[in-house]
Enzyme design. Structure first.
Site, PDB file in Angstrom:
ATOM      1  N   LYS A  61      -1.019 -15.608 -10.393  1.00 51.08           N
ATOM      2  CA  LYS A  61      -0.402 -15.371  -9.237  1.00 51.08           C
ATOM      3  C   LYS A  61      -0.570 -16.154  -7.965  1.00 51.08           C
ATOM      4  CE  LYS A  61       1.616 -12.334  -6.205  1.00 51.08           C
ATOM      5  NZ  LYS A  61       1.578 -11.123  -6.668  1.00 51.08           N
ATOM      6  N   ALA A  99       8.286  -5.570  -2.492  1.00 49.27           N
ATOM      7  CA  ALA A  99       8.623  -4.537  -2.173  1.00 49.27           C
ATOM      8  C   ALA A  99       8.110  -4.877  -0.131  1.00 49.27           C
ATOM      9  CB  ALA A  99       7.349  -3.257  -1.973  1.00 49.27           C
ATOM     10  N   GLY A 118       0.690  -1.497   0.047  1.00 51.22           N
ATOM     11  CA  GLY A 118       0.322   0.167  -0.548  1.00 51.22           C
ATOM     12  C   GLY A 118       0.851   1.142  -0.281  1.00 51.22           C
TER      13      GLY A 118
END
Length: 304
Positions: free
Chosen positions: A184, A131, A15
């Site tokens: 995915k 990330a 986010g």
């Protein structure tokens, strides 16, 4: 300045990454925090993004749902087990026909959201961006990936998707988003649980030895399940795709590993547990995935 304002539910690594990307592109965005969060006394959050050897500073607005209304465009980056409850908490402040993009790992919650809130324009996303958040509000972009977004029955990208194409990331629209989500899901099932169990970064899965052999064995089982579940295209060349993701995100700590290290619940219930349940329902034996699930359970909190 663009007229759309994106609200992001889920202020973790992913986010925060997308908040920085929207901010860099000049697109208005706000991070939505839970009521009672001590940082809500501030109106902005300063996030330091490290990417491609460079560091940038971003000042992103923060708000609770009550102070963000009306919410017209919402990106959901929570953990899969928090997604439905998080979205339920925002219902009083979501505009009618609000656009909601779900960008969480795993399968199962998409159908719940669509059935429970038919008035929302719900879309799904899948990303291979890597990330993780370091100390404080420092986010490391460990690997550039591709983000796909789509909606069932929606062939042409809506106008709002131009925002996504403006950010510093590879973003594309997919008509076959269900197949993308399944692929995915399959890739995550081959990577995330192993890295969490062995406390290793993604790149360790490519090193010759037992871990690399286990990845191959997991992929073979996952491909059989995908074929039987009607997702044959999603599992074509699965092992090769997993290895490509491992190479691109070699320095990344998977989201499940981050959760285990932080002693948080994990998304195992929407990944390996969901996979094993699907295999059982189809009458398929998956000993490697079952063993992995059993080995992980002491360190995780299965949900689903």
């Amino acid at each position: 300045m663009r007229s759309r304002h994106w609200h992001i539910l889920g202020a973790g690594s992913m986010g925060s990454l997308f908040a920085c990307l929207f901010d860099k592109a000049g697109i208005r965005c706000s991070l939505l925090l839970r009521d009672g969060d001590p940082t809500l006394t501030q109106t902005t959050r300063r996030i330091q993004l490290q990417a491609d050897g460079l560091t940038s500073e971003h000042s992103v607005r923060v708000a609770s749902g009550a102070h963000a209304a009306p919410i017209d465009y919402l990106l959901v980056c929570t953990k899969a087990y928090d997604l439905v409850d998080g979205l339920a908490g925002l219902q009083p402040w979501l505009a009618p026909n609000a656009v909601v993009v779900l960008l969480a790992n795993g399968l199962g919650y998409q159908q719940t959201v669509a059935a429970r809130w038919p008035q929302l324009a719900v879309f799904s996303g899948s990303t291979t961006e890597g990330a993780f958040r370091e100390a404080g509000q420092r986010v490391l972009r460990a690997g550039r990936g591709t983000t796909w977004v789509g909606g069932r029955g929606v062939q042409k990208a809506p106008d709002w998707f131009s925002d996504w194409q403006a950010i510093d990331a590879r973003c594309g629209w997919r008509q076959d988003i269900d197949a993308v989500l399944w692929r995915k899901f399959a890739i995550n099932c081959a990577i995330n649980p192993l890295t969490a169990l062995h406390r290793c970064r993604n790149g360790a899965l490519a090193e010759p030895g037992a871990l690399a052999d286990e990845v191959r064995a997991l992929c073979l089982e996952i491909a059989v399940i995908g074929q039987a579940a009607g997702q044959g295209e999603a599992v074509v060349g699965l092992y090769e795709s997993v290895m490509e993701v491992v190479a691109v995100t070699a320095n990344n700590r998977s989201s499940m590993l981050q959760d285990v290290l932080a002693k948080r619940p994990t998304e195992i219930g929407f990944l390996t547990a969901f996979l094993v349940d699907t295999a059982d329902a189809l009458g398929i034996d998956v000993p490697h995935n079952k063993a992995l699930l059993c080995a992980l359970q002491p360190a995780t909190h299965p949900v689903g």
